[in-house]
Design a protein around this motif. Structure first.
Motif, PDB file in Angstrom:
ATOM      1  N   VAL A  86       0.879  -1.176   0.000  1.00 22.10           N
ATOM      2  CA  VAL A  86       0.000   0.000   0.000  1.00 22.10           C
ATOM      3  C   VAL A  86       0.910   1.218   0.000  1.00 22.10           C
ATOM      4  CG1 VAL A  86      -1.742   1.317   1.271  1.00 22.10           C
ATOM      5  CG2 VAL A  86      -1.878  -1.182   1.206  1.00 22.10           C
ATOM      6  N   GLN A  87       0.755   2.051  -1.023  1.00 21.25           N
ATOM      7  CA  GLN A  87       1.673   3.175  -1.182  1.00 21.25           C
ATOM      8  C   GLN A  87       1.153   4.451  -0.536  1.00 21.25           C
ATOM      9  OE1 GLN A  87       1.909   2.166  -5.446  1.00 21.25           O
ATOM     10  NE2 GLN A  87       3.870   3.188  -5.359  1.00 21.25           N
ATOM     11  N   GLN A  88       2.060   5.415  -0.485  1.00 27.25           N
ATOM     12  CA  GLN A  88       1.720   6.691   0.138  1.00 27.25           C
ATOM     13  C   GLN A  88       0.668   7.457  -0.644  1.00 27.25           C
ATOM     14  OE1 GLN A  88       4.998   9.330   0.816  1.00 27.25           O
ATOM     15  NE2 GLN A  88       3.692  10.951   1.583  1.00 27.25           N
ATOM     16  N   ASN A  89       0.904   7.559  -1.951  1.00 28.54           N
ATOM     17  CA  ASN A  89       0.052   8.440  -2.739  1.00 28.54           C
ATOM     18  C   ASN A  89      -0.891   7.622  -3.605  1.00 28.54           C
ATOM     19  OD1 ASN A  89      -1.140  10.186  -4.503  1.00 28.54           O
ATOM     20  ND2 ASN A  89       0.652  11.527  -4.597  1.00 28.54           N
ATOM     21  N   PRO A  90      -2.142   7.458  -3.135  1.00 29.06           N
ATOM     22  CA  PRO A  90      -3.043   6.574  -3.859  1.00 29.06           C
ATOM     23  C   PRO A  90      -3.380   7.077  -5.253  1.00 29.06           C
ATOM     24  CG  PRO A  90      -4.178   7.604  -1.999  1.00 29.06           C
ATOM     25  CD  PRO A  90      -2.757   8.056  -1.952  1.00 29.06           C
ATOM     26  N   LEU A  91      -3.293   8.392  -5.475  1.00 30.74           N
ATOM     27  CA  LEU A  91      -3.656   8.885  -6.808  1.00 30.74           C
ATOM     28  C   LEU A  91      -2.618   8.458  -7.834  1.00 30.74           C
ATOM     29  CD1 LEU A  91      -5.854  10.288  -8.274  1.00 30.74           C
ATOM     30  CD2 LEU A  91      -4.694  12.470  -7.941  1.00 30.74           C
ATOM     31  N   SER A  92      -1.345   8.578  -7.477  1.00 32.25           N
ATOM     32  CA  SER A  92      -0.334   8.201  -8.465  1.00 32.25           C
ATOM     33  C   SER A  92      -0.210   6.678  -8.587  1.00 32.25           C
ATOM     34  CB  SER A  92       1.017   8.822  -8.102  1.00 32.25           C
ATOM     35  OG  SER A  92       1.481   8.291  -6.893  1.00 32.25           O
ATOM     36  N   SER A  93      -0.715   5.925  -7.585  1.00 30.81           N
ATOM     37  CA  SER A  93      -0.604   4.473  -7.701  1.00 30.81           C
ATOM     38  C   SER A  93      -1.827   3.848  -8.373  1.00 30.81           C
ATOM     39  CB  SER A  93      -0.352   3.842  -6.327  1.00 30.81           C
ATOM     40  OG  SER A  93      -1.491   3.993  -5.521  1.00 30.81           O
ATOM     41  N   LEU A  94      -2.852   4.669  -8.629  1.00 28.25           N
ATOM     42  CA  LEU A  94      -4.028   4.146  -9.338  1.00 28.25           C
ATOM     43  C   LEU A  94      -4.023   4.704 -10.765  1.00 28.25           C
ATOM     44  CD1 LEU A  94      -6.744   4.681  -6.567  1.00 28.25           C
ATOM     45  CD2 LEU A  94      -5.902   2.474  -7.412  1.00 28.25           C
ATOM     46  N   ASN A  95      -4.208   3.827 -11.718  1.00 27.11           N
ATOM     47  CA  ASN A  95      -4.228   4.267 -13.118  1.00 27.11           C
ATOM     48  C   ASN A  95      -5.467   5.128 -13.360  1.00 27.11           C
ATOM     49  OD1 ASN A  95      -4.568   4.444 -15.900  1.00 27.11           O
ATOM     50  ND2 ASN A  95      -3.630   2.439 -16.256  1.00 27.11           N
ATOM     51  N   PRO A  96      -5.249   6.416 -13.774  1.00 31.75           N
ATOM     52  CA  PRO A  96      -6.403   7.318 -13.935  1.00 31.75           C
ATOM     53  C   PRO A  96      -7.361   6.857 -15.032  1.00 31.75           C
ATOM     54  CG  PRO A  96      -4.382   8.329 -14.795  1.00 31.75           C
ATOM     55  CD  PRO A  96      -3.974   7.056 -14.111  1.00 31.75           C
ATOM     56  N   LYS A  97      -6.872   6.021 -15.955  1.00 31.15           N
ATOM     57  CA  LYS A  97      -7.727   5.605 -17.077  1.00 31.15           C
ATOM     58  C   LYS A  97      -8.604   4.403 -16.727  1.00 31.15           C
ATOM     59  CE  LYS A  97      -4.909   7.414 -20.781  1.00 31.15           C
ATOM     60  NZ  LYS A  97      -3.469   7.085 -20.763  1.00 31.15           N
ATOM     61  N   ARG A  98      -8.324   3.784 -15.578  1.00 29.97           N
ATOM     62  CA  ARG A  98      -9.133   2.635 -15.175  1.00 29.97           C
ATOM     63  C   ARG A  98     -10.123   3.041 -14.099  1.00 29.97           C
ATOM     64  NH1 ARG A  98      -4.279  -0.776 -14.906  1.00 29.97           N
ATOM     65  NH2 ARG A  98      -4.289  -1.954 -16.831  1.00 29.97           N
ATOM     66  N   THR A  99     -11.284   2.379 -14.095  1.00 34.67           N
ATOM     67  CA  THR A  99     -12.167   2.536 -12.943  1.00 34.67           C
ATOM     68  C   THR A  99     -11.450   1.912 -11.750  1.00 34.67           C
ATOM     69  OG1 THR A  99     -13.241   0.399 -13.259  1.00 34.67           O
ATOM     70  CG2 THR A  99     -14.243   2.305 -14.371  1.00 34.67           C
ATOM     71  N   ILE A 100     -11.865   2.294 -10.555  1.00 31.90           N
ATOM     72  CA  ILE A 100     -11.179   1.724  -9.395  1.00 31.90           C
ATOM     73  C   ILE A 100     -11.438   0.223  -9.306  1.00 31.90           C
ATOM     74  CG2 ILE A 100     -11.069   3.907  -8.114  1.00 31.90           C
ATOM     75  CD1 ILE A 100     -13.378   2.883  -6.451  1.00 31.90           C
ATOM     76  N   GLY A 101     -12.616  -0.198  -9.751  1.00 33.78           N
ATOM     77  CA  GLY A 101     -12.907  -1.638  -9.754  1.00 33.78           C
ATOM     78  C   GLY A 101     -11.941  -2.386 -10.656  1.00 33.78           C
ATOM     79  N   ALA A 102     -11.670  -1.809 -11.828  1.00 29.99           N
ATOM     80  CA  ALA A 102     -10.753  -2.466 -12.769  1.00 29.99           C
ATOM     81  C   ALA A 102      -9.343  -2.524 -12.180  1.00 29.99           C
ATOM     82  CB  ALA A 102     -10.755  -1.719 -14.108  1.00 29.99           C
ATOM     83  N   SER A 103      -8.952  -1.468 -11.441  1.00 28.86           N
ATOM     84  CA  SER A 103      -7.633  -1.482 -10.799  1.00 28.86           C
ATOM     85  C   SER A 103      -7.540  -2.584  -9.754  1.00 28.86           C
ATOM     86  CB  SER A 103      -7.342  -0.142 -10.109  1.00 28.86           C
ATOM     87  OG  SER A 103      -6.900   0.796 -11.054  1.00 28.86           O
ATOM     88  N   VAL A 130     -13.325  -2.224   3.196  1.00 30.71           N
ATOM     89  CA  VAL A 130     -12.652  -0.967   3.568  1.00 30.71           C
ATOM     90  C   VAL A 130     -13.654   0.177   3.753  1.00 30.71           C
ATOM     91  CG1 VAL A 130     -10.472  -1.626   2.475  1.00 30.71           C
ATOM     92  CG2 VAL A 130     -12.150  -0.291   1.156  1.00 30.71           C
ATOM     93  N   GLY A 131     -14.935  -0.183   3.836  1.00 31.21           N
ATOM     94  CA  GLY A 131     -15.954   0.818   4.158  1.00 31.21           C
ATOM     95  C   GLY A 131     -16.381   1.674   2.984  1.00 31.21           C
ATOM     96  N   LEU A 132     -16.215   1.176   1.761  1.00 28.21           N
ATOM     97  CA  LEU A 132     -16.681   1.924   0.588  1.00 28.21           C
ATOM     98  C   LEU A 132     -17.858   1.180  -0.039  1.00 28.21           C
ATOM     99  CD1 LEU A 132     -13.271   2.842  -1.130  1.00 28.21           C
ATOM    100  CD2 LEU A 132     -14.751   4.352   0.214  1.00 28.21           C
ATOM    101  N   PRO A 133     -18.825   1.942  -0.616  1.00 30.77           N
ATOM    102  CA  PRO A 133     -19.948   1.252  -1.258  1.00 30.77           C
ATOM    103  C   PRO A 133     -19.468   0.467  -2.472  1.00 30.77           C
ATOM    104  CG  PRO A 133     -20.098   3.646  -1.552  1.00 30.77           C
ATOM    105  CD  PRO A 133     -18.928   3.397  -0.656  1.00 30.77           C
ATOM    106  N   PRO A 134     -19.886  -0.782  -2.591  1.00 26.02           N
ATOM    107  CA  PRO A 134     -19.437  -1.617  -3.709  1.00 26.02           C
ATOM    108  C   PRO A 134     -19.697  -0.981  -5.079  1.00 26.02           C
ATOM    109  CG  PRO A 134     -20.499  -2.977  -2.047  1.00 26.02           C
ATOM    110  CD  PRO A 134     -20.674  -1.564  -1.602  1.00 26.02           C
ATOM    111  N   ALA A 135     -20.772  -0.169  -5.178  1.00 30.14           N
ATOM    112  CA  ALA A 135     -21.084   0.452  -6.474  1.00 30.14           C
ATOM    113  C   ALA A 135     -19.993   1.436  -6.900  1.00 30.14           C
ATOM    114  CB  ALA A 135     -22.434   1.169  -6.386  1.00 30.14           C
ATOM    115  N   MET A 136     -19.152   1.801  -5.960  1.00 28.69           N
ATOM    116  CA  MET A 136     -18.074   2.745  -6.271  1.00 28.69           C
ATOM    117  C   MET A 136     -17.079   2.162  -7.264  1.00 28.69           C
ATOM    118  SD  MET A 136     -16.000   4.862  -3.428  1.00 28.69           S
ATOM    119  CE  MET A 136     -16.969   6.263  -2.980  1.00 28.69           C
ATOM    120  N   ARG A 137     -17.144   0.874  -7.501  1.00 32.60           N
ATOM    121  CA  ARG A 137     -16.170   0.254  -8.402  1.00 32.60           C
ATOM    122  C   ARG A 137     -16.201   0.836  -9.810  1.00 32.60           C
ATOM    123  NH1 ARG A 137     -17.988  -3.739 -12.064  1.00 32.60           N
ATOM    124  NH2 ARG A 137     -19.890  -4.847 -11.498  1.00 32.60           N
ATOM    125  N   LYS A 138     -17.326   1.464 -10.168  1.00 35.48           N
ATOM    126  CA  LYS A 138     -17.450   2.006 -11.530  1.00 35.48           C
ATOM    127  C   LYS A 138     -16.861   3.409 -11.658  1.00 35.48           C
ATOM    128  CE  LYS A 138     -21.089  -1.010 -12.922  1.00 35.48           C
ATOM    129  NZ  LYS A 138     -22.461  -1.317 -12.564  1.00 35.48           N
TER     130      LYS A 138
END
Ligand SMILES: Nc1ncnc2c1ncn2[C@@H]1O[C@H](COP(=O)(O)OP(=O)(O)OP(=O)(O)O)[C@@H](O)[C@H]1O
Ligand SMILES: [Mg+2]
Length: 265
Positions: A86-103, A130-138
């Protein structure tokens, strides 16, 4: 029993300006279910150590053992799955072009976790954990708050069903209230899933909240290890003492405020 052992590990980078001895003859062990905090000033070798544990970097010398067996420099998929970051900066570690579910799903596809039709369910379960709504995956990462993104970073690691999670400054980019909630979440997940943490932080106030034991780094060397209580009440090394005296004093009112805020999440 030790789940992870670091035995006489060194890492030297060869640069244009000469060798940089980033990690020097470090030995430590982390027990199953334990949270070991790794602290030390900037440039002391914490991330380099993390990268060797993760298999991103090979040690120059020494060896790493996991669950009683040598960890090869070229990691097997099972090892990569079992030791997550788990990295410090979640924005730079998540691909902006993917939905979070796809990541989150990427790790499941990579390691062949579950059958293909069940993987979205695993993604949703990880978000729920982690306390997020599952629908957030999109959603796209850019549409989330910093705290939500960090929860996604944690969900992504958890979805792979790891044994060890290396957390490199996981709450340093968050404001103090969000930080308290994320720390609380990390503590709960560790207990409920029997996880083992290597928790890198420069924040000794965080250490006091999460760690069972502490390893103090200075200039690539391990200067002191001990239980969190021993390190805070009776630091032996002058460097550890100077780190501790630099921690802002938290008074009882602030502590109970932090605790009650964390309680409410
Ligand atoms: N790829 C690299 N090439 C050359 N030198 C490096 C490389 N990676 C790290 N270093 C050097 O190794 C030393 C340790 O760096 P490292 O990133 O492990 O420190 P750190 O404790 O994580 O610091 P911070 O708290 O700032 O994140 C530093 O002197 C750094 O400049
Ligand atoms: Mg670092």
């Amino acid at each position: 029993m030790s789940l992870l052992e670091v035995q006489n590990v060194s890492k030297t980078f060869h640069t244009d300006h000469g060798p940089v001895h980033a990690v020097r003859d470090v030995s430590l062990s982390v027990a199953q279910g334990e949270c070991l905090a790794v602290v030390g000033e900037s440039g002391s070798g914490k991330t380099t150590l993390a990268n060797m544990i993760l298999g991103i970097l090979a040690p120059s010398s020494g060896r790493l053992r996991f669950d009683g067996a040598d960890l090869p420099s070229r990691r097997l998929p099972d090892h990569r799955r079992a030791i997550q970051l788990v990295q410090q900066n979640p924005l730079s570690s998540l691909n902006p072009k993917r939905t979070i579910g796809a990541s989150i799903r990427l790790g499941l596809d990579t390691y062949g976790i579950g059958d293909r039709s069940g993987r979205w369910r695993v993604v949703e379960e990880a978000l729920d954990a982690v306390g997020l709504p599952p629908a957030m995956r999109k959603r796209a990462p850019s549409s989330l708050s910093g705290g939500q993104r960090q929860r996604v970073g944690i969900a992504r690691a958890l979805a792979c069903d790891p044994r060890i999670v290396v957390l490199d400054e996981p709450t340093s980019a968050l404001d103090v209230l969000v930080q308290a909630r994320v720390l609380r979440l990390l503590n709960d997940l560790r207990v409920s899933r029997g996880l083992t943490y290597v928790f890198i932080t420069h924040d000794l106030a965080v250490v006091r909240n999460v760690a069972d034991r502490v390893a103090v780094f200075k200039s690539g060397q391990l200067v002191e290890t001990g239980t969190t209580e021993a390190i805070f009440t009776n630091p032996r090394d002058p460097y550890t003492r100077s780190l501790i005296s630099a921690v802002p004093v938290v008074d009882d009112d602030e502590l109970s405020l932090r605790n009650s805020l964390a309680e409410g999440t």
